[in-house]
Design a protein around this motif. Structure first.
Motif, PDB file in Angstrom:
ATOM      1  N   SER A 151     -14.443   5.383  -5.799  1.00  0.00           N
ATOM      2  CA  SER A 151     -14.843   3.982  -5.982  1.00  0.00           C
ATOM      3  C   SER A 151     -16.349   3.858  -6.072  1.00  0.00           C
ATOM      4  CB  SER A 151     -14.336   3.125  -4.828  1.00  0.00           C
ATOM      5  OG  SER A 151     -12.949   3.060  -4.850  1.00  0.00           O
ATOM      6  N   SER A 186      -6.267   0.683   8.846  1.00  0.00           N
ATOM      7  CA  SER A 186      -6.735   1.132   7.534  1.00  0.00           C
ATOM      8  C   SER A 186      -6.689   2.650   7.424  1.00  0.00           C
ATOM      9  CB  SER A 186      -8.153   0.624   7.289  1.00  0.00           C
ATOM     10  OG  SER A 186      -8.620   1.070   6.050  1.00  0.00           O
ATOM     11  N   THR A 242       0.790  -1.229   0.000  1.00  0.00           N
ATOM     12  CA  THR A 242       0.000   0.000   0.000  1.00  0.00           C
ATOM     13  C   THR A 242       0.824   1.282   0.000  1.00  0.00           C
ATOM     14  OG1 THR A 242      -0.181  -0.059   2.406  1.00  0.00           O
ATOM     15  CG2 THR A 242      -1.957  -1.085   1.141  1.00  0.00           C
ATOM     16  N   GLU A 254      -4.449   4.937   4.836  1.00  0.00           N
ATOM     17  CA  GLU A 254      -5.066   5.920   3.943  1.00  0.00           C
ATOM     18  C   GLU A 254      -4.494   7.319   4.167  1.00  0.00           C
ATOM     19  OE1 GLU A 254      -7.158   5.266   1.356  1.00  0.00           O
ATOM     20  OE2 GLU A 254      -6.730   3.194   1.888  1.00  0.00           O
ATOM     21  N   ASP A 276     -11.957   2.288   0.693  1.00  0.00           N
ATOM     22  CA  ASP A 276     -10.867   1.473   1.216  1.00  0.00           C
ATOM     23  C   ASP A 276     -11.011   1.285   2.724  1.00  0.00           C
ATOM     24  OD1 ASP A 276      -9.867   1.356  -1.319  1.00  0.00           O
ATOM     25  OD2 ASP A 276      -8.105   2.600  -0.937  1.00  0.00           O
ATOM     26  N   ASN A 282      -9.232  -5.240  -1.184  1.00  0.00           N
ATOM     27  CA  ASN A 282      -9.190  -4.563   0.108  1.00  0.00           C
ATOM     28  C   ASN A 282      -9.765  -5.430   1.223  1.00  0.00           C
ATOM     29  OD1 ASN A 282      -7.918  -2.150  -0.613  1.00  0.00           O
ATOM     30  ND2 ASN A 282      -9.820  -1.293  -1.374  1.00  0.00           N
ATOM     31  N   ASN A 334     -11.637  -2.430   4.010  1.00  0.00           N
ATOM     32  CA  ASN A 334     -10.570  -2.963   4.860  1.00  0.00           C
ATOM     33  C   ASN A 334     -11.137  -3.368   6.218  1.00  0.00           C
ATOM     34  OD1 ASN A 334      -8.703  -2.462   2.842  1.00  0.00           O
ATOM     35  ND2 ASN A 334      -7.892  -0.630   3.790  1.00  0.00           N
ATOM     36  N   ASP A 350     -10.829  -4.118  -6.834  1.00  0.00           N
ATOM     37  CA  ASP A 350     -10.214  -3.321  -5.773  1.00  0.00           C
ATOM     38  C   ASP A 350     -10.921  -3.558  -4.440  1.00  0.00           C
ATOM     39  OD1 ASP A 350      -8.048  -2.036  -6.892  1.00  0.00           O
ATOM     40  OD2 ASP A 350      -9.230  -0.336  -7.627  1.00  0.00           O
TER      41      ASP A 350
END
Length: 191
Positions: free
Chosen positions: A97, A143, A79, A147, A162, A115, A166, A111
């Motif tokens: 997303s 997570s 990541t 990020e 994400d 995740n 996650n 994706d």
């Protein structure tokens, strides 16, 4: 007619699944191609020391420390460290997303699956040492940390999806560990 529709639907689902598998495989291969052994060693030592310090009062399990350190090393390599710092984050990218999914761009599904799968081991491992609530908080916190680091270092997009996926992955790992613990308990009672 209904049988034909079901056959067509199953065909589309299989086609989508095959595309998702191919994209996941390509993504993993891309990440593995840029791995630097020195970074891996440094990350592993760093995370081993952090885990030893954080969980020193709990049961001391070397295997648990090694597994957690390996997982954290791999995640940070995938990541953050294995990426170039050329991503420009905008507020539009925070929900990108979801907007891509809403516009029927189903390639974003890989994706999301990626995740979720990435964080299943964390939930599993954290549940070995912590309560369910604390394990979920750790999954979400790790997570969020990743990020924010992607946002600061420009090594990835800061995306709410994400964080959500996650954390869902961590929760799936927690549930898997709970079932594993119950299964082991039942099996030990039968012996």
């Amino acid at each position: 007619m209904c049988g034909t529709l079901i056959y067509v639907w199953e065909g589309k689902c299989m086609l989508l699944w095959n595309r998702v598998k191919a994209q996941l495989y390509a993504k993993v291969c891309n990440y593995l191609a840029v791995i630097d052994p020195f970074q891996i060693i440094v990350c592993f030592i760093f995370f081993s020391l952090i885990l030893k310090w954080c969980f020193n009062k709990k049961k001391k399990t070397i295997a648990w420390h090694i597994l957690c350190s390996m997982w954290l090393t791999i995640i940070f390599e995938i990541t953050l460290l294995g990426r170039k710092n050329d991503v420009i984050n905008t507020w539009n990218s925070v929900f990108s997303s979801f907007s891509e999914l809403a516009s029927s761009n189903y390639t974003i599904i890989y994706d999301m699956v990626f995740n979720v799968v990435l964080f299943i081991p964390l939930g599993f491992l954290m549940r070995m040492k912590c309560s369910v609530k604390y394990s979920v908080v750790i999954s979400g916190g790790v997570s969020l940390f990743i990020e924010v680091m992607q946002l600061i270092t420009h090594r990835g997009l800061f995306e709410i999806s994400d964080l959500i996926f996650n954390t869902i992955g961590g929760m799936i790992g927690i549930v898997c560990m709970i079932f594993t613990q119950k299964f082991v308990k039942i099996c030990s009672l039968k012996l």
